[in-house]
Write an enzyme that holds these catalytic residues in place. Structure first.
Site: not given
Ligand code: SAH
Length: 498
Positions: A31, A53, A168
Site C-alpha cells: 500500500d 488506493k 482518516m
Molecule cells: N492500518 C493502518 C491505518 C490505515 S487507515 C494503521 O494501523 O495504522 C489510514 C489512516 O491511518 C490515515 O488516514 C491516518 O489517519 C492514519 N495514519 C497512517 N499512518 C500515519 C502516520 N504516519 N501518521 C499519522 N497518521 C497515520
C-alpha cells in the site's frame, strides 16, 4: 500468504517477523503508507506490486485485491500483503482474510504498530494514562460519501470515558469536532493532530475541541494524520520529544561513500534529521600487485607505518591477508594513525596505534611524528591514490627511506535519481572530504539554493571554495563527531534567531 503490518512510517518500527517475510517473499503487494525502504530487503526477483488506493482513485478495487490474493495464494506463491500500521486496524485486512478463508487459502497475520498509538507516542501523548484516561477508542473519521447518515454513534462517542483516536479524520475534522461538542464533549477539551507521525517530518498541533479545525487548516496539516481527543492530548506540551530534537525538521544530505555513510546517517537520524544518502564517491581497492604487493610482502621491514583513513586500515589488512600475513607482521613497527577514527579501525585489527594526533589533518600528523626517528629508516605511508603530499614530503625531507603506496582509489559514484531528488530538498549538505565535493559537483548536482554547506575541515572547505561553494559551517574537530557537533550548533543558532 501473509497479511503483514509494516508500522506507521519509521522503518525502525517494522517487526522482525515482517522483515523476515519480506526477505523471503515471491511477491509483495503493498500500500501507499508503507515506510520508506520497507521493500529494500526483498529478493531482487520478487514481484513488487502496488495495490494501494490514491484518495478518490482506486488502483485496484478491494474485490480485485481479494481476488488477486486468492489467485496468488492458490498458485502456491509465498505472498506478503504489506499494509501500513496494523493490517486489522482500518486496513481492510479482515476482509482479505475472509476472502482467503472462503477460498481455502492458508494465511498468517502479522500485526504491526498501529498509527493510532504510535503517532501519539512520538508526539508525547500516551493514549491511556492512570489519571487521565482509562480507556481508548479507535474511530474512523472517514465519512463514506455513499452513506446516507453517519455510521458512528456520536452520542456514545461523546460519552465515551476515555481517549478518542480518529484515523482518516482530517478532511472531516470540523464536522467531527462539531458533532462531538453537540453531543456534549467539553469545548475546552484538548485535541492533538499528529501529521506524518513517526516520520522525520512529523508535525503536531494541539488546541481545544472548538479551536482545532481552524488551527489545522491554518497550519496546512494534511493526511495522513491522527486526531487524539482527550486530556492526554495536553501532555504533548510536557513530554513531546521527537519534535524537540536538535535537528528535527532538517533534511541532511550525506555525500560520503555508502560503505562509510551509515554511522553518520544513524547519528543524524537520532538527532531528528531526515537523512538523504547521496554518496558521491566509492572506494576502489587497488589490485594486489606491483608496488603494493612488494611493500606488503616486506611489511615487517618498516620502522614506521602511517595509515591515513579507516578505509586504509581495512585495505591494509586485506592486502596483508593476501600476502599470508596478519597483525603480528607489524610487531616491530611504530604505527601512526592520522586521527581517532583511523586509530579505532586499527584497534579492531588488534593494533594499538603508537601515534594519534589530536587534529585530523596531515599537518598535525607531521608534527606528531617529530619525536620519531625516521632518518635513514624505512617508512611506509599506505593511503589513497592522489592524496596530498604533505606527509610523504615531510618524511622524505627528514631523510626517511619512504615508500608511498596507494591502497585504493576514490572514484565517482553515480547519483541515483532518488538521491538527486532528495538533495533538492536538503537543508544541509555535508562534505567529509575534498573528493566528496569534487565528485558531487562533477556529477552535475549542487547543494540547492538556501541549503547550508557543512565541511569537515579546512582542506575540504578550500576545495569547496575552489568549486564556487560557500561553506556555511566548518567543523572545529575534523572528524565525524566534530562535523555533527558543528551542524547541531548551527541549527540551534538558526532556530534561536528565527
Ligand atoms: N492500518 C493502518 C491505518 C490505515 S487507515 C494503521 O494501523 O495504522 C489510514 C489512516 O491511518 C490515515 O488516514 C491516518 O489517519 C492514519 N495514519 C497512517 N499512518 C500515519 C502516520 N504516519 N501518521 C499519522 N497518521 C497515520
Amino acid at each position: 500468504m501473509y497479511l503483514v503490518g509494516a508500522g506507521p512510517g519509521d522503518p525502525g518500527l517494522m517487526t522482525r517477523r515482517s522483515l523476515e517475510l519480506i526477505e523471503r517473499a515471491d511477491a509483495i503487494l503493498y500500500d501507499r503508507l508503507v515506510p520508506p525502504g520497507a521493500l529494500e530487503g526483498a529478493r531482487p526477483n520478487a514481484e513488487l506490486r502496488y495495490v494501494g488506493k490514491e484518495p478518490g482513485a482506486p488502483a485496484l478495487s478491494q474485490e480485485e485485491t481479494n481476488e488477486l490474493l486468492v489467485e496468488l495464494g492458490r498458485a502456491g506463491k509465498r505472498v506478503v500483503r504489506l499494509k501500513g500500521g496494523d493490517p486489522f486496524v482500518f486496513g481492510r485486512g479482515g476482509e482479505e482474510a475472509e476472502a482467503l478463508a472462503a477460498a481455502g487459502v492458508a494465511f498468517e497475520v502479522v500485526p504491526g504498530v498501529t498509527a493510532g498509538v504510535a503517532a501519539p507516542a512520538y508526539a508525547g501523548i500516551p493514549v491511556t494514562h492512570r489519571e487521565l484516561a482509562s480507556a481508548v477508542a479507535f474511530v474512523t473519521g472517514h465519512e463514506d460519501p455513499g452513506k446516507a447518515g453517519s455510521a458512528l454513534d456520536w452520542d456514545a462517542l461523546a460519552r465515551f470515558p476515555g481517549t478518542l483516536v480518529f484515523y482518516m479524520g482530517i478532511r472531516n475534522l470540523s464536522l467531527i469536532a462539531e458533532r462531538l461538542s453537540a453531543a456534549g464533549r467539553g469545548p475546552e477539551e484538548p485535541v492533538a493532530v499528529v501529521e506524518r507521525g513517526t516520520r522525520p517530518d512529523q508535525r503536531t498541533v494541539v488546541d481545544t475541541l472548538t479551536g482545532i479545525a481552524a488551527r489545522v487548516e491554518g497550519e496546512g496539516i494534511r493526511a495522513p494524520a491522527i486526531t487524539v481527543v482527550g486530556p492526554v492530548a495536553g501532555l504533548w506540551e510536557t513530554i513531546g520529544w521527537l519534535e524537540r530534537r536538535p535537528l528535527h525538521g532538517e533534511v541532511v544530505a550525506v555525500t560520503r561513500a555508502r560503505a562509510q555513510a551509515s554511522g553518520l546517517a544513524s547519528r543524524l537520524r537520532e538527532l531528528g534529521a531526515e537523512v538523504i544518502e547521496a554518496p558521491a564517491i566509492r572506494i576502489e581497492p587497488r589490485p594486489f600487485e606491483g608496488e603494493l604487493r612488494a611493500a606488503i610482502e616486506r611489511i615487517g621491514d618498516y620502522a614506521l607505518i602511517c595509515v591515513t583513513s579507516p578505509n586504509g586500515v581495512r585495505l591494509l589488512f586485506d592486502a596483508m591477508a593476501a600476502a599470508g600475513l596478519d597483525a603480528r607482521a607489524l610487531a616491530g613497527a611504530t604505527v601512526a594513525a592520522i586521527g581517532p577514527g583511523t586509530a579505532s579501525a586499527l584497534k579492531e585489527c588488534g593494533i594499538a596505534a603508537d601515534i594519534v594526533p589530536e587534529r585530523f589533518v596531515a599537518e598535525a600528523l607531521v608534527e606528531a611524528l617529530e619525536p620519531v626517528a625516521v632518518g635513514g629508516r624505512r617508512v611506509l605511508v599506505a593511503r589513497a591514490a592522489g592524496a596530498r603530499d604533505v606527509l610523504p614530503d615531510a618524511l622524505r625531507a627528514r631523510g626517511a627511506e619512504l615508500d608511498d603506496v596507494a591502497l585504493y582509489e576514490t572514484v565517482a559514484e553515480p547519483l541515483s535519481d532518488a538521491a538527486r531528488a532528495g538533495l533538492e530538498r536538503a537543508t544541509y549538505v555535508t562534505f567529509t572530504s575534498s573528493s566528496t565535493v569534487r565528485f558531487l559537483l562533477e556529477s552535475g548536482a549542487r547543494p540547492p539554493a538556501g541549503a547550508r554547506v557543512v565541511s569537515i575541515g579546512p582542506v575540504t572547505s578550500a576545495t569547496a571554495a575552489e568549486h564556487g561553494l560557500t561553506v556555511d559551517v566548518e567543523a572545529q574537530r575534523h572528524d565525524i563527531d566534530g562535523l555533527v557537533d558543528a551542524l547541531i550548533a548551527d541549527a540551534r543558532r538558526r532556530s534561536v534567531a528565527a
